[in-house]
Motif scaffolding. Structure first.
Motif, PDB file in Angstrom:
ATOM      1  N   ALA A   6       0.848  -1.196   0.000  1.00 19.02           N
ATOM      2  CA  ALA A   6       0.000   0.000   0.000  1.00 19.02           C
ATOM      3  C   ALA A   6       0.884   1.248   0.000  1.00 19.02           C
ATOM      4  O   ALA A   6       1.863   1.338   0.731  1.00 19.02           O
ATOM      5  CB  ALA A   6      -0.914  -0.005   1.221  1.00 19.02           C
ATOM      6  N   ILE A   9       3.736   2.803  -5.927  1.00 16.06           N
ATOM      7  CA  ILE A   9       3.263   2.934  -7.299  1.00 16.06           C
ATOM      8  C   ILE A   9       4.171   2.086  -8.178  1.00 16.06           C
ATOM      9  O   ILE A   9       5.389   2.308  -8.224  1.00 16.06           O
ATOM     10  CB  ILE A   9       3.254   4.397  -7.761  1.00 16.06           C
ATOM     11  CG1 ILE A   9       2.262   5.209  -6.921  1.00 16.06           C
ATOM     12  CG2 ILE A   9       2.900   4.495  -9.252  1.00 16.06           C
ATOM     13  CD1 ILE A   9       2.229   6.685  -7.253  1.00 16.06           C
ATOM     14  N   ALA A  28      -1.139  -5.424  -7.526  1.00 19.74           N
ATOM     15  CA  ALA A  28      -2.351  -4.744  -7.074  1.00 19.74           C
ATOM     16  C   ALA A  28      -2.995  -5.474  -5.905  1.00 19.74           C
ATOM     17  O   ALA A  28      -3.524  -4.841  -4.971  1.00 19.74           O
ATOM     18  CB  ALA A  28      -3.343  -4.611  -8.227  1.00 19.74           C
ATOM     19  N   THR A  33      -0.611   0.653  -6.268  1.00 19.34           N
ATOM     20  CA  THR A  33      -1.257   1.247  -7.431  1.00 19.34           C
ATOM     21  C   THR A  33      -0.412   0.876  -8.640  1.00 19.34           C
ATOM     22  O   THR A  33       0.794   1.133  -8.656  1.00 19.34           O
ATOM     23  CB  THR A  33      -1.329   2.782  -7.308  1.00 19.34           C
ATOM     24  OG1 THR A  33      -2.213   3.118  -6.234  1.00 19.34           O
ATOM     25  CG2 THR A  33      -1.843   3.410  -8.600  1.00 19.34           C
ATOM     26  N   ALA A  52      -9.660  -3.647 -10.773  1.00 15.19           N
ATOM     27  CA  ALA A  52     -10.691  -2.866 -10.077  1.00 15.19           C
ATOM     28  C   ALA A  52     -11.745  -3.780  -9.463  1.00 15.19           C
ATOM     29  O   ALA A  52     -12.218  -3.537  -8.342  1.00 15.19           O
ATOM     30  CB  ALA A  52     -11.340  -1.880 -11.045  1.00 15.19           C
ATOM     31  N   GLY A  56      -8.591  -3.347  -6.309  1.00 17.28           N
ATOM     32  CA  GLY A  56      -7.322  -2.649  -6.468  1.00 17.28           C
ATOM     33  C   GLY A  56      -7.436  -1.462  -7.402  1.00 17.28           C
ATOM     34  O   GLY A  56      -8.500  -1.156  -7.938  1.00 17.28           O
ATOM     35  N   ARG A  57      -6.295  -0.812  -7.636  1.00 17.74           N
ATOM     36  CA  ARG A  57      -6.265   0.350  -8.517  1.00 17.74           C
ATOM     37  C   ARG A  57      -5.229   0.125  -9.604  1.00 17.74           C
ATOM     38  O   ARG A  57      -4.075  -0.202  -9.319  1.00 17.74           O
ATOM     39  CB  ARG A  57      -5.925   1.623  -7.744  1.00 17.74           C
ATOM     40  CG  ARG A  57      -5.947   2.872  -8.644  1.00 17.74           C
ATOM     41  CD  ARG A  57      -5.471   4.113  -7.944  1.00 17.74           C
ATOM     42  NE  ARG A  57      -5.521   5.261  -8.855  1.00 17.74           N
ATOM     43  CZ  ARG A  57      -4.665   6.282  -8.837  1.00 17.74           C
ATOM     44  NH1 ARG A  57      -3.698   6.299  -7.936  1.00 17.74           N
ATOM     45  NH2 ARG A  57      -4.776   7.274  -9.690  1.00 17.74           N
ATOM     46  N   CYS A  58      -5.647   0.324 -10.850  1.00 20.03           N
ATOM     47  CA  CYS A  58      -4.755   0.183 -11.992  1.00 20.03           C
ATOM     48  C   CYS A  58      -5.006   1.323 -12.966  1.00 20.03           C
ATOM     49  O   CYS A  58      -6.159   1.628 -13.289  1.00 20.03           O
ATOM     50  CB  CYS A  58      -4.970  -1.167 -12.683  1.00 20.03           C
ATOM     51  SG  CYS A  58      -3.996  -1.386 -14.186  1.00 20.03           S
ATOM     52  N   VAL A  59      -3.924   1.948 -13.416  1.00 28.31           N
ATOM     53  CA  VAL A  59      -4.009   3.002 -14.421  1.00 28.31           C
ATOM     54  C   VAL A  59      -3.469   2.435 -15.732  1.00 28.31           C
ATOM     55  O   VAL A  59      -2.270   2.173 -15.848  1.00 28.31           O
ATOM     56  CB  VAL A  59      -3.183   4.238 -14.009  1.00 28.31           C
ATOM     57  CG1 VAL A  59      -3.285   5.321 -15.080  1.00 28.31           C
ATOM     58  CG2 VAL A  59      -3.641   4.758 -12.652  1.00 28.31           C
ATOM     59  N   VAL A  81       0.099  10.354 -11.765  1.00 35.01           N
ATOM     60  CA  VAL A  81      -0.145   9.244 -10.843  1.00 35.01           C
ATOM     61  C   VAL A  81       0.672   9.377  -9.570  1.00 35.01           C
ATOM     62  O   VAL A  81       0.171   9.159  -8.461  1.00 35.01           O
ATOM     63  CB  VAL A  81       0.164   7.884 -11.523  1.00 35.01           C
ATOM     64  CG1 VAL A  81      -0.221   6.729 -10.587  1.00 35.01           C
ATOM     65  CG2 VAL A  81      -0.576   7.758 -12.852  1.00 35.01           C
TER      66      VAL A  81
END
Length: 255
Positions: A6, A9, A28, A33, A52, A56-59, A81
């Protein structure tokens, strides 16, 4: 998403399929991230949706390692980000030709994707970490082809050369950046059932069962089999491990 990663990135190249996709999901799941990069934006959107759905978070970030300005891409990712603290150099191009039959264009693609891009991304990420006074983790995905190439190997001479160079890059950058708390390590997988290996088998006329029969455990590894090694190398347990390439081949290759 909470977890041991956590606040981190993680940038993963070649994340639209195979090992890269699995690495993105695994990171993730541990709370990072993830900036998932590849050329195929539609596939990246699928990865982002999967992450997602798991909380979790993914760009997703379309990136052509051969043709895009990688310095500009890192700057934009940092602005939009945040500071990249984990880099997984996973993307690779396979030549699939005998060395004396390779056109210059394919030679450039393999060199740019497998060596130039990892170098530029690693040095770019490290420069930002050093400026910020922050440690980080860089993991370069090599291949058993870096140290094993025989007369019966599928044609991939330049691929083998670039992976051997990537191993050396891992070793020297691990030494150079240790003082800054940036660990650089590598993973050298054996045969893992991915799209890339499927292409190799198609070129050589082998089937999954035939390849599996040659392995000591009579199986092919899957991308998830590398989760433990990756997460160890990006986590706190590997704080004093740097400049090392870990072979993960399920005992399939001699030493």
């Amino acid at each position: 998403m909470s977890g041991p990663l956590a606040g981190e990135i993680a940038l993963v190249t070649g994340a639209s399929g195979g090992l890269g996709r699995r690495f993105a999901v695994a990171l993730a799941e541990q709370g990072a991230t993830v900036v998932a990069t590849a050329r195929r934006k539609d596939r990246l959107d699928e990865v982002a949706a999967e992450i997602a759905n798991g909380g979790g978070r993914c760009v997703p970030w379309a990136l052509d390692l051969e043709n895009d300005d990688l310095g500009e891409a890192l700057a934009r990712i940092s602005d939009e980000v945040g500071l990249i603290t984990i880099l997984v150099n996973n993307a690779a191009a396979v030549d699939g030709r005998r060395a004396h039959k390779m056109p210059v264009e394919l030679t450039d693609t393999v060199l740019d994707t497998n060596l130039r891009a990892p170098w530029l991304l690693a040095t770019g990420v490290a420069a930002r970490l050093i400026e910020a006074g922050r440690g980080g983790r860089i993991v370069n995905i090599s291949s058993i082809a870096a140290t094993n190439y025989g007369p019966d190997s599928a044609p991939a001479a330049l691929y083998s050369v670039t992976k051997a160079a990537l191993n050396r890059m891992t070793e020297v950058l691990g030494v150079e950046w240790a003082r800054f708390g940036i660990n650089v390590n590598g993973i050298e997988p054996g045969f893992v059932h991915t799209e890339m290996v499927d292409g190799m088998m198609e070129r050589t006329g082998l089937t999954v069962d035939q390849v599996a029969a040659r392995q000591p455990r009579k199986r092919m590894m899957t991308p998830a089999d590398l989760d433990g090694t990756l997460l160890y190398l990006v986590g706190p347990a590997s704080a004093t491990v740097t400049g090392t390439v870990v072979v993960v081949d399920d005992g399939g290759f001699g030493r």
